[in-house]
Each structure stands twice: as structure tokens, then as C-alpha cells.
Design an enzyme around this catalytic site. Structure first.
Site, PDB file in Angstrom:
ATOM      1  N   HIS A 116      -3.675   2.816   6.432  1.00 59.63           N
ATOM      2  CA  HIS A 116      -2.513   3.376   5.737  1.00 59.63           C
ATOM      3  C   HIS A 116      -1.297   3.232   6.643  1.00 59.63           C
ATOM      4  CE1 HIS A 116       0.139   5.985   3.545  1.00 59.63           C
ATOM      5  NE2 HIS A 116       0.203   6.850   4.542  1.00 59.63           N
ATOM      6  N   CYS A 230       1.545   1.201   0.033  1.00 52.73           N
ATOM      7  CA  CYS A 230       2.207   1.817   1.185  1.00 52.73           C
ATOM      8  C   CYS A 230       2.770   0.779   2.139  1.00 52.73           C
ATOM      9  CB  CYS A 230       1.239   2.737   1.917  1.00 52.73           C
ATOM     10  SG  CYS A 230      -0.213   1.892   2.594  1.00 52.73           S
TER      11      CYS A 230
END
Length: 358
Positions: A116, A230
Site C-alpha cells: 500500500h 492508491c
């Protein structure tokens, strides 16, 4: 700010941040399934529409989520407004990266390079730190696969992604199993201009896209669809800062991508043209049949059976139905079918050579 503008975890799944209200309609078990399918695969339209890759559709505003869509983990629970910095402030910009679902699995997915991404900021005048990231409102499963509700003819999607900004940087979260590194230094004025851009970007780019779809793993292969997750938000923000005059350090930066490989996609239509009163009933049934094995709340036996059905559809029959820009596409799948990569994408070069942004 709970969201940048109005309005959990995937390749961009953030750590858990509290329990969501309402029934947990989004308890999906498909992260392991994606990994399994990638491993198993490795072992085992209208011409006027065909602009490749298909441009990601932007919207004039962000709609309110449907009450049916409930998150297991509350989106951006400690969010706060983006502050206005003094023009002469010096802001440090940090690259933040950590394993997906680290709060639950530790560094397990880090070993598989499923990460992430986020951005950190530090004001030298106030010595305050901030984190900015973009991720799913209702977790990865809902952004990747629909709900098949018996009272509805068409698949029902709970797919939104949004930016989250909050004060503080969780150093241990990013450093322990990931990355926290300085990549640039900007002025307060540049930060303020970036903040205005973030709000506009967030209001117009409203949905998450898990997959990058292209013709093959070869360099230069035709790309059919781009992901929107992301890492893409981080990359867009870096590009904007470079446009404003930021100088980035020369360091290696890698990002997770989940690829599907297929021949040229076929455009099928939108919800109305496929599932409406005059829609193609055979096609509508085929799409719902494809998505059925991805439903949530499965027993262990049902889950294993669903894996076999997915393998049969994607690898044996080489079929995949993609929902992109609120439209359906058919992908004629090709070996190696699906692959998770951790690719280097360099930091941008400074685009504004004047000192106006400093």
C-alpha cells in the site's frame, strides 16, 4: 478530513482503522483467492470506442454512497482538513509504503510485494506531520466484484475510492515492514496549490479499479485498461508536484500492480443496455454466472468450490468480464492470465524550471 472533498484494503488496502457501522456486507475472502489464481495461472466491440488504454472516466461530482454499502473498517476515521501552509514554510515530502493488511497479517503480504502506498508531509515551521492516501471506501472485494442481489436484475456495485488526509505519520507502521523515506522538499505555497488539485482530483475520480489489463507481460505490450488505486494517486500527486516545480531525489521507487492478460477486449454495454428490459438476456446471465463465485460470506467448502469455478472460467475457458467506467467488457484471457508484479516507476523530473513554485 474524513475524505478530501465529500463522500479498506486492496493492493492499496490500508491497515484497519476501526469497526464500521451496519451489517458487514463486505467481508470478502478474495485476497488469498487472487494470490492463488495468480499462482495457478502461472502453472497451469465497437471500433469507435477502441481507444487503448480506455481513458478512466471522471465525473462532475462525487455521489453519496448507497446505504446498502457498508465497510467492515471505517474509512478515514481520523481524517482532518488539509491545512493552509505559510508560503515560506518548507515542507518535506515522504514516500510511504507498507504491506497490504499489515494490521492483520504483519509482513506476510510484504514478502509477496503486495504493498500500500501513501505520502507523508512535514512542516518545518510547525513541526507537524501529515499523511495523505487514497483507498477504497468499502474494501477491495466491493471494488473488484459486485453483489448479486436477488431483488435486482443487474449486479450491484459498492465501488468508491477517495483520498484521506490526517495529522500524524505512524512511523512504526511504515518503517517496520515498509518504507518511510524523504523524496522531495517543497514550499508551503506549492503545498497549498497541490491541496487544491487534490480536492479536484478526488471529486472527479470516484471509483477504484483493481486491474491493469494488457496483451502480454512483454515490455511495450498493448495496454487495454489502467488501474486506478492508491499507487496511481501517489504517482499523480508526484507528477503534480513536479509540474509545480518540485525536485525529486534520485531513488528507486517500486509499486504493486495486479495484471490481467487478454486479447483485445470486446465492449458489451452499460447496465441498461445489458440488463435493462431490452437487454441481452443471454449475456446478462453469463455475466452474473461469472461473478457468482466471487460472492462474500462463503463457508470453507463453498469457498474451495468457488475457487475451482473461477479457475475453470478464467484459465480453462479463458473468460473474464470486466466492469470499467460503469460499462461491461469481455476479456479473452491469455497465458499467464493473471500476475502480481512489483515494478519500478521512477520519480518524476521537475517540469517547471522557474522558481515560481518555490
Amino acid at each position: 478530513m474524513a475524505q478530501v472533498g465529500s463522500a479498506g484494503p486492496g493492493a492499496c488496502g490500508r491497515r484497519g482503522a476501526g469497526a464500521g457501522a451496519g451489517p458487514e456486507r463486505t467481508t470478502w475472502r478474495w485476497a488469498p483467492a487472487l494470490l492463488w489464481l495468480a499462482t495457478a495461472a502461472a502453472v497451469a466491440g465497437d471500433p469507435s470506442r477502441r481507444q487503448w488504454p480506455v481513458p478512466y472516466k471522471r465525473f462532475s461530482f462525487r455521489p453519496e454512497p448507497d446505504p446498502y454499502c457498508q465497510a467492515k473498517y471505517t474509512f478515514c476515521p481520523t481524517g482532518s482538513p488539509i491545512p493552509v501552509m505559510k508560503d515560506d514554510d518548507v515542507i518535506e515530502v515522504f514516500r510511504l509504503q507498507a504491506p497490504v493488511w499489515e494490521f492483520k497479517y504483519g509482513d506476510l503480504l510484504g514478502h509477496l510485494k503486495i504493498m500500500h502506498d501513501a505520502i507523508g508531509f512535514r512542516s518545518t515551521l510547525t513541526e507537524k506531520n501529515y499523511t495523505m492516501e487514497w483507498y477504497e471506501l468499502f474494501q477491495l472485494g466491493n471494488c473488484t466484484f459486485p453483489h448479486l442481489r436477488p431483488e435486482m436484475n443487474a449486479p450491484f456495485w459498492c465501488n468508491q475510492g477517495a483520498a484521506c488526509f490526517f495529522e500524524g505519520i505512524d512511523d512504526s507502521h511504515w518503517k517496520e515492514n515498509g518504507t518511510l523515506v524523504l523524496v522531495a522538499t517543497i514550499s508551503g505555497g506549492m503545498f497549498n496549490r497541490m491541496a487544491k488539485w487534490v480536492k479536484q482530483d478526488n471529486e472527479t475520480g470516484i471509483y477504484y479499479e483493481t486491474w491493469t489489463v494488457q496483451a502480454s507481460p512483454e515490455r511495450g505490450a498493448e495496454r487495454w485498461f489502467e488501474s486506478y488505486d492508491c499507487s496511481k494517486f501517489v504517482l499523480r500527486t508526484y507528477e503534480k508536484l513536479a509540474e509545480l516545480g518540485a525536485d525529486f531525489k534520485k531513488i528507486e521507487t517500486n509499486y504493486t500492480r495486479i495484471f490481467l492478460y487478454s486479447g483485445e477486449p470486446t465492449y458489451l454495454g452499460n447496465e441498461t443496455s445489458v440488463f435493462g428490459p431490452t437487454g441481452n438476456k443471454t449475456l446478462a446471465l453469463a455475466i452474473k454466472k461469472f461473478y457468482y463465485p466471487f460472492k462474500p460470506h462463503l463457508s470453507t467448502k463453498e469457498f474451495l468450490l468457488s475457487l475451482l469455478q473461477i479457475f475453470d472460467a478464467v484459465v480453462i475457458h479463458r473468460e473474464f468480464y470486466l466492469f470499467y467506467n460503469f460499462e461491461y467488457w469481455f476479456l479473452p484471457m491469455k497465458y499467464p492470465f493473471i500476475k502480481i508484479t512489483y515494478e519500478e516507476i521512477p520519480l518524476p523530473n521537475r517540469k517547471n524550471r522557474t522558481l515560481s513554485g518555490l
